[in-house]
Scaffold this active site. Structure first.
Site, PDB file in Angstrom:
ATOM      1  N   SER A   1     -25.890-126.011  33.264  1.00  0.00           N
ATOM      2  CA  SER A   1     -27.096-125.315  33.588  1.00  0.00           C
ATOM      3  C   SER A   1     -28.223-126.417  33.779  1.00  0.00           C
ATOM      4  O   SER A   1     -28.218-127.261  32.989  1.00  0.00           O
ATOM      5  CB  SER A   1     -27.341-124.378  32.196  1.00  0.00           C
ATOM      6  OG  SER A   1     -28.702-124.139  32.165  1.00  0.00           O
TER       7      SER A   1
ATOM      8  N   SER B   1     -31.161-125.339  33.341  1.00  0.00           N
ATOM      9  CA  SER B   1     -32.303-124.677  32.524  1.00  0.00           C
ATOM     10  C   SER B   1     -33.218-125.583  31.633  1.00  0.00           C
ATOM     11  O   SER B   1     -34.352-125.509  31.288  1.00  0.00           O
ATOM     12  CB  SER B   1     -31.960-123.491  31.703  1.00  0.00           C
ATOM     13  OG  SER B   1     -31.734-122.382  32.873  1.00  0.00           O
TER      14      SER B   1
ATOM     15  N   LYS C   1     -24.196-111.342  28.925  1.00  0.00           N
ATOM     16  CA  LYS C   1     -25.475-110.763  29.327  1.00  0.00           C
ATOM     17  C   LYS C   1     -25.193-109.063  29.006  1.00  0.00           C
ATOM     18  O   LYS C   1     -26.471-108.235  28.837  1.00  0.00           O
ATOM     19  CB  LYS C   1     -25.681-110.905  30.880  1.00  0.00           C
ATOM     20  CG  LYS C   1     -26.380-112.161  31.077  1.00  0.00           C
ATOM     21  CD  LYS C   1     -26.689-112.219  32.846  1.00  0.00           C
ATOM     22  CE  LYS C   1     -27.306-113.508  32.978  1.00  0.00           C
ATOM     23  NZ  LYS C   1     -27.762-113.463  34.756  1.00  0.00           N
TER      24      LYS C   1
ATOM     25  N   ASN D   1     -31.105-111.082  30.073  1.00  0.00           N
ATOM     26  CA  ASN D   1     -30.845-112.560  30.073  1.00  0.00           C
ATOM     27  C   ASN D   1     -31.950-113.289  29.349  1.00  0.00           C
ATOM     28  O   ASN D   1     -31.948-114.501  29.211  1.00  0.00           O
ATOM     29  CB  ASN D   1     -31.006-112.958  31.523  1.00  0.00           C
ATOM     30  CG  ASN D   1     -32.548-112.989  32.001  1.00  0.00           C
ATOM     31  OD1 ASN D   1     -33.343-112.099  31.682  1.00  0.00           O
ATOM     32  ND2 ASN D   1     -32.835-113.715  33.148  1.00  0.00           N
TER      33      ASN D   1
ATOM     34  N   ASP E   1     -34.499-111.631  35.388  1.00  0.00           N
ATOM     35  CA  ASP E   1     -33.669-111.588  36.723  1.00  0.00           C
ATOM     36  C   ASP E   1     -34.302-111.000  37.909  1.00  0.00           C
ATOM     37  O   ASP E   1     -34.512-111.275  38.993  1.00  0.00           O
ATOM     38  CB  ASP E   1     -32.089-111.514  36.627  1.00  0.00           C
ATOM     39  CG  ASP E   1     -31.525-112.715  36.234  1.00  0.00           C
ATOM     40  OD1 ASP E   1     -32.010-113.788  35.976  1.00  0.00           O
ATOM     41  OD2 ASP E   1     -30.385-112.434  35.733  1.00  0.00           O
TER      42      ASP E   1
ATOM     43  N   GLY F   1     -22.114-107.144  40.124  1.00  0.00           N
ATOM     44  CA  GLY F   1     -21.822-107.945  38.854  1.00  0.00           C
ATOM     45  C   GLY F   1     -23.338-108.025  38.153  1.00  0.00           C
ATOM     46  O   GLY F   1     -24.297-107.006  38.727  1.00  0.00           O
TER      47      GLY F   1
ATOM     48  N   THR G   1     -14.482-104.860  44.127  1.00  0.00           N
ATOM     49  CA  THR G   1     -14.131-103.959  43.323  1.00  0.00           C
ATOM     50  C   THR G   1     -14.963-102.870  43.625  1.00  0.00           C
ATOM     51  O   THR G   1     -16.099-102.883  43.143  1.00  0.00           O
ATOM     52  CB  THR G   1     -13.995-104.334  41.833  1.00  0.00           C
ATOM     53  OG1 THR G   1     -13.352-105.569  41.937  1.00  0.00           O
ATOM     54  CG2 THR G   1     -13.339-103.524  41.239  1.00  0.00           C
TER      55      THR G   1
ATOM     56  N   ARG H   1     -16.539-100.783  40.669  1.00  0.00           N
ATOM     57  CA  ARG H   1     -17.729-101.411  39.975  1.00  0.00           C
ATOM     58  C   ARG H   1     -19.184-100.861  40.697  1.00  0.00           C
ATOM     59  O   ARG H   1     -20.223-100.885  39.965  1.00  0.00           O
ATOM     60  CB  ARG H   1     -17.522-102.870  40.038  1.00  0.00           C
ATOM     61  CG  ARG H   1     -17.987-103.646  38.664  1.00  0.00           C
ATOM     62  CD  ARG H   1     -17.673-105.032  38.567  1.00  0.00           C
ATOM     63  NE  ARG H   1     -18.274-105.608  37.708  1.00  0.00           N
ATOM     64  CZ  ARG H   1     -18.469-107.097  37.398  1.00  0.00           C
ATOM     65  NH1 ARG H   1     -17.956-107.664  38.654  1.00  0.00           N
ATOM     66  NH2 ARG H   1     -19.028-107.599  36.586  1.00  0.00           N
TER      67      ARG H   1
ATOM     68  N   LEU I   1     -28.446-115.708  46.253  1.00  0.00           N
ATOM     69  CA  LEU I   1     -28.774-116.081  44.903  1.00  0.00           C
ATOM     70  C   LEU I   1     -28.077-117.225  44.320  1.00  0.00           C
ATOM     71  O   LEU I   1     -28.704-118.070  43.479  1.00  0.00           O
ATOM     72  CB  LEU I   1     -28.189-114.776  44.188  1.00  0.00           C
ATOM     73  CG  LEU I   1     -29.245-113.688  43.608  1.00  0.00           C
ATOM     74  CD1 LEU I   1     -29.934-113.147  44.895  1.00  0.00           C
ATOM     75  CD2 LEU I   1     -28.504-112.687  42.666  1.00  0.00           C
TER      76      LEU I   1
ATOM     77  N   TYR J   1     -27.672-121.119  43.685  1.00  0.00           N
ATOM     78  CA  TYR J   1     -28.473-122.086  43.802  1.00  0.00           C
ATOM     79  C   TYR J   1     -27.806-123.582  44.042  1.00  0.00           C
ATOM     80  O   TYR J   1     -28.149-124.741  44.104  1.00  0.00           O
ATOM     81  CB  TYR J   1     -29.687-122.195  42.983  1.00  0.00           C
ATOM     82  CG  TYR J   1     -29.072-122.214  41.436  1.00  0.00           C
ATOM     83  CD1 TYR J   1     -28.981-120.795  40.918  1.00  0.00           C
ATOM     84  CD2 TYR J   1     -28.620-122.873  40.800  1.00  0.00           C
ATOM     85  CE1 TYR J   1     -28.732-120.358  39.646  1.00  0.00           C
ATOM     86  CE2 TYR J   1     -28.050-122.689  39.351  1.00  0.00           C
ATOM     87  CZ  TYR J   1     -27.996-121.540  38.888  1.00  0.00           C
ATOM     88  OH  TYR J   1     -27.618-121.291  37.923  1.00  0.00           O
TER      89      TYR J   1
HETATM   90  P1  NDP Z   1     -20.718-111.820  37.687  1.00  0.00           P
HETATM   91  O1  NDP Z   1     -19.450-112.297  37.187  1.00  0.00           O
HETATM   92  O2  NDP Z   1     -21.398-110.695  36.882  1.00  0.00           O
HETATM   93  O3  NDP Z   1     -20.421-111.157  39.112  1.00  0.00           O
HETATM   94  C1  NDP Z   1     -19.686-111.894  40.172  1.00  0.00           C
HETATM   95  C2  NDP Z   1     -19.590-111.181  41.309  1.00  0.00           C
HETATM   96  O4  NDP Z   1     -19.018-111.568  42.511  1.00  0.00           O
HETATM   97  C3  NDP Z   1     -18.822-109.747  41.560  1.00  0.00           C
HETATM   98  O5  NDP Z   1     -19.396-108.733  42.244  1.00  0.00           O
HETATM   99  C4  NDP Z   1     -17.462-109.890  41.815  1.00  0.00           C
HETATM  100  O6  NDP Z   1     -16.889-109.001  42.639  1.00  0.00           O
HETATM  101  C5  NDP Z   1     -17.957-110.983  42.833  1.00  0.00           C
HETATM  102  N1  NDP Z   1     -16.820-111.837  43.326  1.00  0.00           N
HETATM  103  C6  NDP Z   1     -16.443-112.918  42.660  1.00  0.00           C
HETATM  104  N2  NDP Z   1     -15.523-113.642  43.444  1.00  0.00           N
HETATM  105  C7  NDP Z   1     -15.363-113.042  44.530  1.00  0.00           C
HETATM  106  C8  NDP Z   1     -14.185-112.965  45.223  1.00  0.00           C
HETATM  107  N3  NDP Z   1     -13.443-114.061  45.782  1.00  0.00           N
HETATM  108  N4  NDP Z   1     -14.389-112.231  46.528  1.00  0.00           N
HETATM  109  C9  NDP Z   1     -15.119-111.309  46.512  1.00  0.00           C
HETATM  110  N5  NDP Z   1     -16.216-110.949  45.489  1.00  0.00           N
HETATM  111  C10 NDP Z   1     -16.035-111.711  44.498  1.00  0.00           C
HETATM  112  O7  NDP Z   1     -21.659-112.832  38.119  1.00  0.00           O
HETATM  113  P2  NDP Z   1     -23.251-113.038  38.190  1.00  0.00           P
HETATM  114  O8  NDP Z   1     -23.707-111.445  38.634  1.00  0.00           O
HETATM  115  O9  NDP Z   1     -23.992-113.328  36.994  1.00  0.00           O
HETATM  116  O10 NDP Z   1     -23.592-113.881  39.322  1.00  0.00           O
HETATM  117  C11 NDP Z   1     -23.369-113.797  40.676  1.00  0.00           C
HETATM  118  C12 NDP Z   1     -23.917-114.852  41.292  1.00  0.00           C
HETATM  119  O11 NDP Z   1     -25.225-114.834  41.146  1.00  0.00           O
HETATM  120  C13 NDP Z   1     -23.434-116.404  40.668  1.00  0.00           C
HETATM  121  O12 NDP Z   1     -23.249-117.177  41.938  1.00  0.00           O
HETATM  122  C14 NDP Z   1     -24.760-116.944  40.188  1.00  0.00           C
HETATM  123  O13 NDP Z   1     -24.899-118.111  39.841  1.00  0.00           O
HETATM  124  C15 NDP Z   1     -25.745-116.265  40.781  1.00  0.00           C
HETATM  125  N6  NDP Z   1     -27.051-116.003  40.061  1.00  0.00           N
HETATM  126  C16 NDP Z   1     -28.053-116.591  40.537  1.00  0.00           C
HETATM  127  C17 NDP Z   1     -29.345-116.324  39.643  1.00  0.00           C
HETATM  128  C18 NDP Z   1     -30.575-117.237  40.259  1.00  0.00           C
HETATM  129  O14 NDP Z   1     -31.527-116.989  39.432  1.00  0.00           O
HETATM  130  N7  NDP Z   1     -30.831-117.654  41.523  1.00  0.00           N
HETATM  131  C19 NDP Z   1     -29.421-115.609  38.465  1.00  0.00           C
HETATM  132  C20 NDP Z   1     -28.100-114.970  38.199  1.00  0.00           C
HETATM  133  C21 NDP Z   1     -26.959-115.401  39.100  1.00  0.00           C
HETATM  134  P3  NDP Z   1     -15.855-107.908  41.434  1.00  0.00           P
HETATM  135  O15 NDP Z   1     -16.671-107.039  40.986  1.00  0.00           O
HETATM  136  O16 NDP Z   1     -14.735-107.496  42.558  1.00  0.00           O
HETATM  137  O17 NDP Z   1     -15.194-109.007  40.514  1.00  0.00           O
END
Ligand code: NDP
Length: 275
Positions: A13, A15, A64, A85, A100, A126, A149, A152, A216, A218
């Site tokens: 992190s 942060s 979360k 968060n 967020d 997610g 998926t 979801r 999203l 970084y």
């Molecule tokens: P989650 O684990 O909750 O969700 C992950 C998402 O990515 C799901 O929709 C998942 O799909 C999809 N995914 C992962 N791998 C694959 C793949 N190989 N092919 C297709 N889909 C895929 O994570 P978060 O929602 O917490 O985070 C998502 C991203 O956002 C991360 O990169 C995180 O760093 C970034 N983020 C950035 C923030 C910012 O302040 N800039 C704040 C929060 C997050 P499925 O449901 O099918 O598994």
């Protein structure tokens, strides 16, 4: 005063660098630390935080959503999104927020994008996607969601319906009328370090020159998707701005003070560049 980040794992992190730089800039004797919490220790850890002189914590993967039953109160946004968060600890009570959504919103507006009346396509369903979709739908955008998926994404649509917000679920990206898209948001983890060569956007589909593309992610700050978008002539926004704004909102909730966002941005960027 102490604040920190609970998650599993948490060691990557940025942060602590971001918040500790802001505390130093304002001369506040506060300290932000990493608090690794294994999933089976979440309830116990929250009880220890109450006793340990903490003013609050940020919450990251995988807590979360699972943290919600242990909170005494949650904000309207956190309930609608179904994820927390940021927690404030006040008088022995745990109050859950989601910064967020507003962090994303601020970064989008700061880049000059006006979401009302426009069409957004969000990739992912997610925790982060939930916050993004909530912010956009509440802000008057028409929102479509694609997720690997599909169930979801349908669950997200049903949850948002409960608070009067609508979105459409897209089964195949190739079925979309891409000319109608104004904003593309990547809220999946595709393209994140150490898989920087991957992109969530198929090379076979075009990116409109009139689009705004917000990734999203970084780390890296310049993702493969943003490079594709820039090459197509689209406006690009990276995840760093959202990271800083969600952090700044948490800082404000804990300290009651207006955070130096320029200091936070510089500290976060420096921390990421040093990797
Ligand atoms: P989650 O684990 O909750 O969700 C992950 C998402 O990515 C799901 O929709 C998942 O799909 C999809 N995914 C992962 N791998 C694959 C793949 N190989 N092919 C297709 N889909 C895929 O994570 P978060 O929602 O917490 O985070 C998502 C991203 O956002 C991360 O990169 C995180 O760093 C970034 N983020 C950035 C923030 C910012 O302040 N800039 C704040 C929060 C997050 P499925 O449901 O099918 O598994």
């Amino acid at each position: 005063m102490r604040v920190g980040l609970i998650g599993w794992p948490v060691e990557h992190s940025v942060s602590p660098a971001m918040h500790n730089a802001a505390f130093a800039a304002l001369g506040l004797p506060w300290r932000y630390t990493l608090i690794p919490v294994a999933p089976d220790r979440l309830e116990q850890e929250l009880a220890e935080l109450k006793a340990g002189g903490f003013r609050g914590v940020n919450v990251t993967v995988p807590h979360k959503q699972s943290v919600m039953p242990y909170l005494d109160e949650t904000s309207e946004a956190a309930r609608a999104i179904g994820a927390v968060n940021t927690i404030i600890l006040r008088d022995g009570r745990l109050i859950g927020h989601n910064t967020d959504a507003d962090g994303f919103w601020r970064a989008l507006r700061e880049a000059g994008y006006e979401p009302a009346g426009k069409s957004a396509l969000v990739l992912g369903a997610g925790g982060a996607a939930r916050a993004v979709v909530y912010a956009l739908a509440r802000g008057g955008s028409r929102v479509s969601v694609w997720n690997r998926t599909a169930g979801r994404a349908r669950g997200l649509a049903l949850d948002l319906q409960k608070v009067g917000l609508t979105l459409s679920v897209v089964a195949r990206l190739s079925d979309l009328e891409l000319a109608d898209v104004d904003l593309l948001v990547n809220a999946t983890s595709i393209g994140m370090w150490p898989h920087e060569d991957a992109s969530p956007w198929p090379a076979t589909l075009p990116i409109g020159a009139h689009w705004t593309v917000f990734d999203l992610i970084y780390n890296p700050m310049e993702t493969r998707l943003l490079a594709q978008a820039a090459a197509a002539g689209a406006r690009t926004i990276g995840g760093l701005a959202m990271l800083v704004h969600q952090g700044a909102l948490a800082f404000e909730l804990w300290t009651g003070k207006s955070p130096p966002t320029d200091v936070m941005l510089a500290a976060a960027a420096e921390s990421l560049e040093g990797r």
